[in-house]
Scaffold this motif. Structure first.
Motif, short mmCIF file in Angstrom:
data_model
loop_
_atom_site.label_atom_id
_atom_site.label_comp_id
_atom_site.label_asym_id
_atom_site.label_seq_id
_atom_site.Cartn_x
_atom_site.Cartn_y
_atom_site.Cartn_z
N ALA A 243 -6.27 2.05 -5.39
CA ALA A 243 -6.76 2.68 -4.44
C ALA A 243 -6.06 4.33 -4.39
N SER B 134 -3.11 -1.68 -4.63
CA SER B 134 -2.61 -0.53 -4.27
C SER B 134 -2.74 0.58 -5.54
N ALA C 149 -6.25 1.50 0.54
CA ALA C 149 -5.49 0.31 0.03
C ALA C 149 -5.54 -0.77 0.97
N PRO D 109 0.87 -1.26 -0.07
CA PRO D 109 -0.17 0.08 -0.05
C PRO D 109 0.89 1.34 0.00
N ALA E 218 -0.14 3.25 -3.62
CA ALA E 218 -0.83 4.20 -2.87
C ALA E 218 -0.29 5.36 -2.35
#
Length: 394
Positions: free
Chosen positions: A303, A300, A309, A205, A209
């Protein structure tokens, strides 16, 4: 292409290894925490189950026959003689954990046992009433010892034949490898999948993201680097970080598992596995990490923020855990076609490797199908990187 890919990988390496807190929380702490936690759990369980060697048991007997005297003497149990009128009071003391065991024998127990014929008489056999408190470990331990001794005594009454009577002969032919394989194949595959997924979830993430959220992804996308190289570079570098986290967690599990299992499994040792087993395990772990990190990277990429994420990745983590649990309970006899299912195939193969029941065809099919899945995910990520709506949405 190669220089561009290396540039992306180096960039991710600088970000990861340059952040000491991220490196510590992702690589060092998982294995250390697991080792400490499992070791403490094993020690606490051993301490909880163990009885105090200095403890003086409070055992009482009513109408004890000569056989009881010999049996209790062989167990090195000192008991107190009492009569039937004090049974209720002693039962109350056991209930309050102020006494441990009360044995009540019928009158003429030894004579009745010798004269008893289950077929001819059709009557109920002579019965010993043993009162104890399972909530008190000393009382529970004494009850088990006494009942085990009387079970052995009962088998000697007819003495028509014996089973495994020679104490000097090892009748259980399970080897150290058998014991280790049984325990490790039951626990480690499930824990390994969970640890690998946790490691991937910890780094994916933030890497994509997080850059979108900070605005640095937009700068990266306007550079003269192919989007496919960016996607592949992200997957490769994140796989290295997740692999380090998974290796740390796995090492913690393998080192602490014998302590967690307690004294009954003192022969557990990862040394029973061969170089071939460790090579198969390594390539499977690598292919599994590539699969999981590719999947989390797509999440990710889609998002907008790290928090978003993480919320998307949680259901995947839950499904992966369920898959690992199911595979650990399904044995090792699987159709070869099942080894084409990503993550599930890895969980099955881990069980096979740790139980020493796997084939190289299973390894090849698992690794190959996971690499194909990763390639598909990289292709999807490339398409997503080419989408202005996905990459620049706020």
């Amino acid at each position: 292409m190669r220089s561009e890919l290396l540039t992306i990988i180096k960039k991710e390496f600088r970000r990861f290894f340059g952040d000491k807190r991220l490196f510590l929380s992702t690589v060092i702490l998982p294995g250390l925490i697991i080792f400490v936690m499992y070791t403490l759990m094993g020690q606490l369980m051993s301490n909880f189950m163990a009885t105090d060697k200095e403890y003086k048991p409070k055992v009482y007997a009513v109408n004890e026959p000569e056989s009881a005297k010999q049996i209790l003497k062989s167990l090195k149990i000192t008991y107190h003689k009492t009569d039937i009128t004090k049974v209720d009071g002693l039962k109350k003391k056991i209930e309050n954990q102020k006494a441990d065991v009360l044995m009540v024998f019928p009158d003429n127990f030894d004579e009745d046992v010798l004269a008893y014929d289950a077929i001819a008489s059709g009557e109920k056999a002579p019965e010993i009433a043993i009162y104890y408190n399972s909530a008190a470990k000393e009382s529970e331990a004494l009850f088990r010892s006494i009942t085990a001794a009387y079970d052995s005594y009962e088998t000697t009454m007819s003495n028509k034949f014996d089973i495994n009577a020679d104490a000097d002969v090892k009748f259980d032919l399970a080897t150290e490898a058998d014991t280790t394989a049984q325990v490790f194949s039951m626990l480690v595959p499930m824990l390994l999948i969970m640890m690998l997924m946790s490691g991937c979830m910890a780094v994916a993430p933030e890497a994509i993201a997080g850059e979108k959220e900070r605005g640095t992804m937009a700068t990266l996308l306007v550079t003269p680097v192919k989007r496919s190289n960016i996607a592949l570079g992200k997957v490769i570098s994140l796989s290295v970080f997740a692999l380090m986290s998974g290796a740390s967690s796995t090492l913690g599990v393998l080192l602490s598992l014998p302590k967690l299992m307690g004294g009954s499994e003192q022969n557990l040792s990862a040394a029973v596995y061969t170089v071939k087993d460790y090579v198969a395990l390594s390539v499977t772990v690598l292919a599994t990490v590539l699969t999981i990190i590719s999947l989390f990277s797509i999440v990710s990429t889609f998002a907008k923020t790290v928090k978003e994420a993480g919320s998307y990745a949680s259901p995947i983590m839950l499904v992966g855990t369920v898959v690992a649990v199911v595979s650990s309970m399904s044995g090792t006899d699987h159709a070869l076609s099942l080894f084409t299912i990503p993550i599930y195939n890895s969980a099955m193969l881990f069980s096979g490797i740790f139980s020493m029941k796997y084939t190289m065809a299973q390894v090849g099919l698992t690794v190959g199908s996971n690499l194909i899945f990763m390639a598909v995910c990289v292709f999807i990520m490339t398409r997503m990187f080419n989408s202005e709506k996905i990459m620049f949405s706020r």
